[in-house]
Write a protein that holds these residues in place. Sequence first.
Motif, PDB file in Angstrom:
ATOM      1  N   PHE A  69       0.858  -1.180   0.000  1.00  0.00           N
ATOM      2  CA  PHE A  69       0.000   0.000   0.000  1.00  0.00           C
ATOM      3  C   PHE A  69       0.898   1.235   0.000  1.00  0.00           C
ATOM      4  CE2 PHE A  69       0.625  -1.246   4.417  1.00  0.00           C
ATOM      5  CZ  PHE A  69       1.034  -0.067   5.019  1.00  0.00           C
ATOM      6  N   VAL A  70       0.308   2.388  -0.335  1.00  0.00           N
ATOM      7  CA  VAL A  70       1.074   3.623  -0.437  1.00  0.00           C
ATOM      8  C   VAL A  70       0.319   4.731   0.299  1.00  0.00           C
ATOM      9  CG1 VAL A  70       2.180   5.292  -1.976  1.00  0.00           C
ATOM     10  CG2 VAL A  70       1.906   2.907  -2.709  1.00  0.00           C
ATOM     11  N   LEU A  71       1.050   5.497   1.137  1.00  0.00           N
ATOM     12  CA  LEU A  71       0.484   6.632   1.856  1.00  0.00           C
ATOM     13  C   LEU A  71       1.167   7.919   1.412  1.00  0.00           C
ATOM     14  CD1 LEU A  71       0.597   5.214   5.518  1.00  0.00           C
ATOM     15  CD2 LEU A  71      -1.236   4.930   3.836  1.00  0.00           C
ATOM     16  N   ASN A  72       0.414   9.014   1.429  1.00  0.00           N
ATOM     17  CA  ASN A  72       1.005  10.328   1.234  1.00  0.00           C
ATOM     18  C   ASN A  72       1.732  10.709   2.518  1.00  0.00           C
ATOM     19  OD1 ASN A  72       1.116  13.366   1.391  1.00  0.00           O
ATOM     20  ND2 ASN A  72       0.246  13.142  -0.671  1.00  0.00           N
ATOM     21  N   ALA A  73       3.024  11.056   2.420  1.00  0.00           N
ATOM     22  CA  ALA A  73       3.832  11.300   3.609  1.00  0.00           C
ATOM     23  C   ALA A  73       3.416  12.557   4.358  1.00  0.00           C
ATOM     24  CB  ALA A  73       5.307  11.397   3.225  1.00  0.00           C
ATOM     25  N   GLU A  74       2.708  13.481   3.696  1.00  0.00           N
ATOM     26  CA  GLU A  74       2.288  14.720   4.362  1.00  0.00           C
ATOM     27  C   GLU A  74       0.897  14.601   4.973  1.00  0.00           C
ATOM     28  OE1 GLU A  74       2.627  18.040   1.779  1.00  0.00           O
ATOM     29  OE2 GLU A  74       4.820  17.942   1.633  1.00  0.00           O
ATOM     30  N   THR A  75      -0.017  13.957   4.248  1.00  0.00           N
ATOM     31  CA  THR A  75      -1.415  13.907   4.698  1.00  0.00           C
ATOM     32  C   THR A  75      -1.791  12.583   5.335  1.00  0.00           C
ATOM     33  OG1 THR A  75      -2.202  13.093   2.550  1.00  0.00           O
ATOM     34  CG2 THR A  75      -2.023  15.485   2.832  1.00  0.00           C
ATOM     35  N   TYR A  76      -0.952  11.528   5.186  1.00  0.00           N
ATOM     36  CA  TYR A  76      -1.196  10.166   5.673  1.00  0.00           C
ATOM     37  C   TYR A  76      -2.334   9.479   4.913  1.00  0.00           C
ATOM     38  CZ  TYR A  76       1.216  12.235   9.756  1.00  0.00           C
ATOM     39  OH  TYR A  76       2.086  12.895  10.588  1.00  0.00           O
ATOM     40  N   VAL A  77      -2.786  10.081   3.821  1.00  0.00           N
ATOM     41  CA  VAL A  77      -3.891   9.526   3.045  1.00  0.00           C
ATOM     42  C   VAL A  77      -3.391   8.358   2.193  1.00  0.00           C
ATOM     43  CG1 VAL A  77      -5.463  10.010   1.105  1.00  0.00           C
ATOM     44  CG2 VAL A  77      -5.264  11.621   3.007  1.00  0.00           C
ATOM     45  N   ILE A  78      -4.231   7.315   2.092  1.00  0.00           N
ATOM     46  CA  ILE A  78      -3.877   6.153   1.275  1.00  0.00           C
ATOM     47  C   ILE A  78      -4.016   6.507  -0.200  1.00  0.00           C
ATOM     48  CG2 ILE A  78      -4.482   3.767   0.694  1.00  0.00           C
ATOM     49  CD1 ILE A  78      -5.588   3.480   3.553  1.00  0.00           C
ATOM     50  N   GLU A  79      -2.937   6.311  -0.979  1.00  0.00           N
ATOM     51  CA  GLU A  79      -2.935   6.604  -2.414  1.00  0.00           C
ATOM     52  C   GLU A  79      -3.143   5.342  -3.255  1.00  0.00           C
ATOM     53  OE1 GLU A  79      -2.794   9.568  -3.583  1.00  0.00           O
ATOM     54  OE2 GLU A  79      -1.997  10.808  -1.952  1.00  0.00           O
ATOM     55  N   ALA A  80      -2.772   4.192  -2.728  1.00  0.00           N
ATOM     56  CA  ALA A  80      -2.929   2.932  -3.453  1.00  0.00           C
ATOM     57  C   ALA A  80      -2.995   1.815  -2.425  1.00  0.00           C
ATOM     58  CB  ALA A  80      -1.781   2.709  -4.436  1.00  0.00           C
ATOM     59  N   LEU A  85      10.220   5.331   2.930  1.00  0.00           N
ATOM     60  CA  LEU A  85       9.897   6.643   2.366  1.00  0.00           C
ATOM     61  C   LEU A  85      10.605   6.820   1.031  1.00  0.00           C
ATOM     62  CD1 LEU A  85       8.627   9.496   2.820  1.00  0.00           C
ATOM     63  CD2 LEU A  85      10.786  10.136   3.933  1.00  0.00           C
ATOM     64  N   HIS A  86       9.818   7.230   0.000  1.00  0.00           N
ATOM     65  CA  HIS A  86      10.403   7.461  -1.313  1.00  0.00           C
ATOM     66  C   HIS A  86       9.590   8.523  -2.051  1.00  0.00           C
ATOM     67  CE1 HIS A  86      12.588   6.594  -5.025  1.00  0.00           C
ATOM     68  NE2 HIS A  86      11.434   6.611  -5.647  1.00  0.00           N
ATOM     69  N   ASP A  87      10.258   9.592  -2.456  1.00  0.00           N
ATOM     70  CA  ASP A  87       9.662  10.616  -3.312  1.00  0.00           C
ATOM     71  C   ASP A  87       8.360  11.187  -2.743  1.00  0.00           C
ATOM     72  OD1 ASP A  87       9.723  12.255  -5.553  1.00  0.00           O
ATOM     73  OD2 ASP A  87       8.541  10.873  -6.775  1.00  0.00           O
ATOM     74  N   GLY A  88       8.311  11.391  -1.421  1.00  0.00           N
ATOM     75  CA  GLY A  88       7.132  11.983  -0.805  1.00  0.00           C
ATOM     76  C   GLY A  88       6.028  11.009  -0.486  1.00  0.00           C
ATOM     77  N   TYR A  89       6.263   9.707  -0.710  1.00  0.00           N
ATOM     78  CA  TYR A  89       5.271   8.689  -0.416  1.00  0.00           C
ATOM     79  C   TYR A  89       5.863   7.664   0.541  1.00  0.00           C
ATOM     80  CZ  TYR A  89       2.773  10.600  -4.438  1.00  0.00           C
ATOM     81  OH  TYR A  89       2.114  11.440  -5.306  1.00  0.00           O
ATOM     82  N   ILE A  90       4.984   7.044   1.318  1.00  0.00           N
ATOM     83  CA  ILE A  90       5.387   5.965   2.218  1.00  0.00           C
ATOM     84  C   ILE A  90       4.832   4.663   1.652  1.00  0.00           C
ATOM     85  CG2 ILE A  90       5.223   5.012   4.545  1.00  0.00           C
ATOM     86  CD1 ILE A  90       4.832   7.883   5.554  1.00  0.00           C
ATOM     87  N   PHE A  91       5.724   3.786   1.273  1.00  0.00           N
ATOM     88  CA  PHE A  91       5.359   2.478   0.737  1.00  0.00           C
ATOM     89  C   PHE A  91       5.413   1.464   1.887  1.00  0.00           C
ATOM     90  CE2 PHE A  91       6.730   4.997  -2.768  1.00  0.00           C
ATOM     91  CZ  PHE A  91       6.055   4.543  -3.889  1.00  0.00           C
ATOM     92  N   GLY A  92       4.400   0.597   1.971  1.00  0.00           N
ATOM     93  CA  GLY A  92       4.357  -0.337   3.087  1.00  0.00           C
ATOM     94  C   GLY A  92       3.803  -1.691   2.719  1.00  0.00           C
ATOM     95  N   SER A  93       4.148  -2.674   3.548  1.00  0.00           N
ATOM     96  CA  SER A  93       3.563  -4.014   3.469  1.00  0.00           C
ATOM     97  C   SER A  93       3.854  -4.708   4.797  1.00  0.00           C
ATOM     98  CB  SER A  93       4.145  -4.822   2.309  1.00  0.00           C
ATOM     99  OG  SER A  93       3.554  -6.102   2.240  1.00  0.00           O
TER     100      SER A  93
END
Length: 816
Positions: A730-741, A799-807
């Motif tokens: 999944f992917v989060l916006n690092a500033e807003t914590y909103v899920i992007e994917a 953290l990569h390019d302003g996004y937080i990638f997770g699993s």
Amino acid sequence: MIDVTNPANPLPAGVLADGEDGFDGLEGASSMTTITVSDRTYVLVASYLDDAIQVIDVTDPSAPVAVTVIYDVQDAPAVDLGVMDSAVDPLTIPDRFDISDIEARVVSAVTDAVLRYNVGGEDSFEAMEMQVRHAPSTFVFSADAGSVVAHNVDSSLEGTFRTTLSQADRPLDVILNDISVNGGTWVNHMFPHPDTSITQQKRSWLYEHDGYIFGSGYYLHDTRVQELVEGAVDRYKSDGAAAFDGAVLADGPSIFVHVDNTSDTLLHNAVQSYEQIIGELEVYGHAWISYISQNPGANTQQTTRMWLEMHDEHIFGSGYYLPDSRIQSQVEGARLLYQSNSEAAFEIITPEVPAHTDALYPFILNFNDSRTVAHGAFPAKLDKIPVTSLHQADRPWPQIQEEMLADGDAWASYVFINPDTNTFQLKRSYLQLHDGYTFASGYYLPDARVQAVVDLAVASYRSIGEDAFEAINQGTGSHDDSHYATVLTQTGTVVASGAPPGFVEDVDGLPVSGDRDSLAVYEDLAEDGSAWFELPVTNPATGTEQIKRSWLYLYDDLLFTSGYYIPESEAQSVVDRTVFLYVNEGEAAFDMITPEVSASTDALYPFVMDFATSETVAHGAYPHLVEKVPATSLHQGAKTWPQIQEELLANGGTWTSYVFANPDTDTTQDKRTWLYLHDGYVFAAGYYIRDSQVQAIVHNAILTYQADPDNAFAAIDALSEGDPTDTYPFVLNAETYVIEAHGANPARNGDIGVALTEADRTAEDILADLEANRGTWSHYTFVNPLTGEEEQKRTWLSLHDGYIFGSGYYNFNVTR
């Protein structure tokens, strides 16, 4: 003299004997060349024992005439131009001509090229033959355009003149002016080495004549080891066998063996056959060979290039490690750039934004205060002192400075982040002091290990052709499961592979779902001849998908490759660091490794055992295990302890798997561990397989984003259409914590990610860890899509390019 008018039927035409009829410079004749001036033909014969050049007029082959002999240190031109053709322009030559001096041979090569041009004009460029073995190569540039018009080793180097001289010991316009004013000049510059494919420092003599610049040169790395061998031979001539005492050189590998010593492992394990090496030594008196040897400075196997010289039934040799020469060349190139551009070179070296680079890069420090003034990968390091890396090296920084002041350079090993993998690895760096600055560059040991495997495979193929594939198929030079060479055609057909049973991968062309597509990889190969490539691959040792980093090298329309799994390289890096700590601190390192109380750590940790008893002497997580024998874990794993001991004795290192407690989750999990034998101790570290599985999912999601940022999130969402799984990205916006994917439920896109807001620590602390490190673990409760129940979840974030990638994974399925 042999009459070869009919090559199929050569006939004896006469004998030239040293010391007769003016032929006084032929003893130990080792090489020769033929030149034609006007209507006359001359043979120049270099004689090793006479230290001379014999010039012979063979215009009438039946009546050769001794023209002259030029002896070592004789004050005379290498060729008597007045005797040959008074119309030839005189050349600038050294004040003293020394036939044993490489610079004299370089000037002679340029002289020969000019003489050939005076006779044949531009046709002589097309007729340029491949270089005489071990002789300096020659090349010709257009004086106006600066492009290569002839090169007798590599015709593909056309157009490289101004490019290579841009990294020289003085600005290009100064070099061209020196050539114009003086007729010729010496210049130190960077240039590709045809035998190693490494851009190394080269010292070239450039001479302007009739609108062209004729040149020849020698590589400094090669001449350094050749000089060491010459010195060893001279000591033997002076002291006899006593010279062998203390003959091992500190600067690199060295040998001396008796010619009849057919059991010598070095000569028998080289790329060339033993018979081929001895034959070349008997013909030429010297030879270059390549083989794999242990670099004690890096504590790892590396490809070695060695110069051999035969004298008095002994073989003298010295060499250098290819990974070492790569980074020394980086340092020398940066220093030459500084010599040409002064402090403006610092801006040339430093990128504007952090470089996601797979190339070696230089960095420069102020020698006095250690502040970074240039960095080829991380501009944020400027004006910083490397207190957590170089200042925590294998020995104190003041000691390294003392070595540089005394010797001009030094080697150091320390931990640093590899910008291409974003993982911390052991790095070996070369530092050189110049003009108050420390010029430096280094290589990462996991990278160097697989490059060494590829280097050896390429050197073997270059030497013996397709016969090398048999050795590659046997896994020669490989000591663990992942470090083996594979050779493919450019369409993906495997022609040789050293993979152990169970490790052979299905290959159908270059893969297209890694950090970039196959077209981009081919572009890199076409431009540089080599490339790094990252791809998710199932590791047969764990049965899970992991990221594999592979080195690709293009040679003769074949792809030579080797790689490593990133989780395994991290475990090996921990072991590397621990061994270096032990080498520096002795057994005091064991107390430094072992905490006072059990550590709840999410980091990889080392442990050390006594080889004979397997008793634990240090442990990075559980101090209560010190003085214990791991009877319920390592001794009940995939391999028995006696089997592990045998493999350690045979290969130095080995892998094994077993069940052990993860100190960060307090659950029992499968663990894969690297063990390395050193000084009677087994140094070890391992990774938990479930951890590596979700880390690989995150890394692969980042690779997908790097390859196609516009469509990466849609590709992650599309994973939800497959079979349900409890491990998904999944992917989060690092500033807003909103899920992007979201790879399991895209309907959650736009929601706030609980991996930050409901974790075991605050979102601010998690973000701080992400900015300081390549990633961090987050623990929280969430619904398992496979069971529908709320369960404890352990998630890896990066953290990569302003996004937080997770699993992550759920704890219900980790205990065995």
